[in-house]
Write an enzyme that holds these catalytic residues in place. Sequence first.
Site, mmCIF file in Angstrom:
data_model
loop_
_atom_site.group_PDB
_atom_site.id
_atom_site.type_symbol
_atom_site.label_atom_id
_atom_site.label_comp_id
_atom_site.label_asym_id
_atom_site.label_seq_id
_atom_site.Cartn_x
_atom_site.Cartn_y
_atom_site.Cartn_z
ATOM 1 N N HIS A 53 35.954 45.377 46.214
ATOM 2 C CA HIS A 53 36.731 46.351 45.436
ATOM 3 C C HIS A 53 36.929 47.635 46.226
ATOM 4 O O HIS A 53 36.042 48.476 46.286
ATOM 5 C CB HIS A 53 36.023 46.642 44.105
ATOM 6 N N PHE A 237 29.071 42.706 29.459
ATOM 7 C CA PHE A 237 29.611 43.902 28.805
ATOM 8 C C PHE A 237 30.735 43.483 27.850
ATOM 9 O O PHE A 237 31.756 42.950 28.287
ATOM 10 C CB PHE A 237 30.136 44.873 29.859
ATOM 11 N N ASP A 239 33.695 43.540 26.282
ATOM 12 C CA ASP A 239 34.998 44.231 26.356
ATOM 13 C C ASP A 239 36.065 43.366 25.711
ATOM 14 O O ASP A 239 35.776 42.541 24.848
ATOM 15 C CB ASP A 239 35.320 44.508 27.819
ATOM 16 N N ASP A 314 29.020 38.506 34.706
ATOM 17 C CA ASP A 314 30.078 39.294 34.065
ATOM 18 C C ASP A 314 31.089 39.786 35.098
ATOM 19 O O ASP A 314 32.307 39.601 34.942
ATOM 20 C CB ASP A 314 29.451 40.483 33.333
ATOM 21 N N TYR A 315 30.608 40.408 36.151
ATOM 22 C CA TYR A 315 31.516 40.894 37.205
ATOM 23 C C TYR A 315 32.418 39.750 37.693
ATOM 24 O O TYR A 315 33.628 39.905 37.855
ATOM 25 C CB TYR A 315 30.725 41.409 38.400
ATOM 26 N N ASP A 319 36.452 39.663 37.226
ATOM 27 C CA ASP A 319 37.346 39.567 38.393
ATOM 28 C C ASP A 319 38.221 38.314 38.284
ATOM 29 O O ASP A 319 39.419 38.337 38.574
ATOM 30 C CB ASP A 319 36.532 39.510 39.694
HETATM 31 N N1 LIG Z 1 33.060 42.867 30.904
HETATM 32 C C1 LIG Z 1 33.554 43.745 31.775
HETATM 33 N N2 LIG Z 1 34.473 44.632 31.340
HETATM 34 C C2 LIG Z 1 34.973 45.491 32.258
HETATM 35 C C3 LIG Z 1 34.587 45.521 33.589
HETATM 36 C C4 LIG Z 1 35.345 46.554 34.205
HETATM 37 C C5 LIG Z 1 35.327 46.992 35.629
HETATM 38 N N3 LIG Z 1 33.988 47.098 36.071
HETATM 39 C C6 LIG Z 1 33.642 46.515 37.315
HETATM 40 C C7 LIG Z 1 34.630 45.572 37.856
HETATM 41 C C8 LIG Z 1 34.842 45.799 39.138
HETATM 42 C C9 LIG Z 1 34.055 46.920 39.596
HETATM 43 O O1 LIG Z 1 33.002 46.430 40.334
HETATM 44 C C10 LIG Z 1 33.550 47.582 38.337
HETATM 45 O O2 LIG Z 1 32.199 47.918 38.412
HETATM 46 C C11 LIG Z 1 36.149 47.111 33.231
HETATM 47 N N4 LIG Z 1 35.902 46.451 32.099
HETATM 48 C C12 LIG Z 1 36.577 46.559 30.802
HETATM 49 O O3 LIG Z 1 37.703 45.681 30.889
HETATM 50 C C13 LIG Z 1 38.790 46.243 30.156
HETATM 51 C C14 LIG Z 1 39.866 46.594 31.149
HETATM 52 O O4 LIG Z 1 40.433 45.378 31.614
HETATM 53 P P1 LIG Z 1 41.931 45.442 32.244
HETATM 54 O O5 LIG Z 1 42.840 45.965 31.121
HETATM 55 O O6 LIG Z 1 42.206 44.024 32.672
HETATM 56 O O7 LIG Z 1 41.833 46.415 33.411
HETATM 57 C C15 LIG Z 1 38.235 47.492 29.480
HETATM 58 O O8 LIG Z 1 37.651 47.141 28.239
HETATM 59 C C16 LIG Z 1 37.134 47.904 30.448
HETATM 60 O O9 LIG Z 1 36.147 48.687 29.817
HETATM 61 C C17 LIG Z 1 33.601 44.585 34.023
HETATM 62 O O10 LIG Z 1 33.164 44.519 35.174
HETATM 63 N N5 LIG Z 1 33.136 43.722 33.075
#
Ligand SMILES: Nc1nc2c(c(CN[C@H]3C=C[C@H](O)[C@@H]3O)cn2[C@@H]2O[C@H](COP(=O)(O)O)[C@@H](O)[C@H]2O)c(=O)[nH]1
Length: 341
Positions: A53, A237, A239, A314-315, A319
Amino acid sequence: MDGPLTPRESAKFIAENSRDVFIDGRGVRRVAELLLAKVSGPELHLGGWKALHELNPRAADEAALNWVFVADTLNFSFWSEHDERKCLVGYRGKTYSGYWSLCAAVNRALDEGIPITSASYYATVTLDQVQHIFRSDTDVPMPLIEERHRILNETGKILLEKFEGSFLNCVRKSEKSAQKLMHLVVESFPSYRDVTQFEGKRISFYKRAQILVADTWSVLEGKGDGCFKDISSITMFADYRLPQVLVHLGALNYSKELLEKLLKGEMLSYGDRQEVEIRGCSLWCVELIRDCLLELIEKKGEKTSGEINSVLLDYYLWDYARDHREDMKGIPFHHTRCIYY
Ligand SMILES: Nc1nc2c(c(CN[C@H]3C=C[C@H](O)[C@@H]3O)cn2[C@@H]2O[C@H](COP(=O)(O)O)[C@@H](O)[C@H]2O)c(=O)[nH]1
């Protein structure tokens, strides 16, 4: 009054009582098998956070930590009503959407000499300045920009009052415990209190607090202040992207009634029964996938590139969702507008 159930306890309770969202055991196994092929690669490794990233900080210092803190304080609600009309941010020749548009805007501000990651700045930043910093290249602004402004002021003031203006001091107070850091963040910063009700019980997801702990672990490369002995206690997480990818991969299913609602793009409010079931069953689903994957690794004697935990799963799945946006077009994600995820 005792606190809410932990995210893991909440997810188990929700999955056991869910009426419109279901975990598919065969799908769980299929996803675990998909992941098994990746366990020795960079995607399921702590180093992937930086290696994969380009917008994430390269450093592992105090400034990098304060970058993570601002990013995760604003890490919510990027979805747009119509996918073809959304906030986009161009940075160093690339165009970013969603969560990455936030990171691109933060880096663009820093390049412009705006100290957006300094609490002394964002504690009193004005709405006009926030609208400029997070400006979109399209006519669609970043969602909830007023909320983002309010949260920046609130969070900056508390970081100055309680932690001398640096998130590093908050990390150091948690004595290398992921759980202590998560709870210190939730107790100190109101916008991180992702807590609601289900079947008369108080439940928690703490989505942004958990991802903040995970990103702290990642940016510090699991060393020094970021050497959390209990990082495996952090869950996925909850989301709006993970449910979508879990349905796409066949590990999660919706009732006909809920699927129709989501296909129509109907809004769900934060704390609605169906919204809680989607988040809770997704979280529990990833816990089951992790258990199944660890069993497969054991059985097959697979070499792993380090500890496999729910954070890395999760990551990877998040991705995967970004990289397979086209394939997932037919799978709806739930529309909830809130500051918690
Ligand atoms: N479960 C989970 N949800 C995550 C992340 C991330 C980014 N984090 C890491 C990822 C790469 C970097 O290494 C960051 O550390 C964002 N989100 C959530 O997604 C939504 C945004 O989505 P889209 O509209 O498609 O961009 C929003 O609710 C946002 O809060 C994650 O990793 N896991």
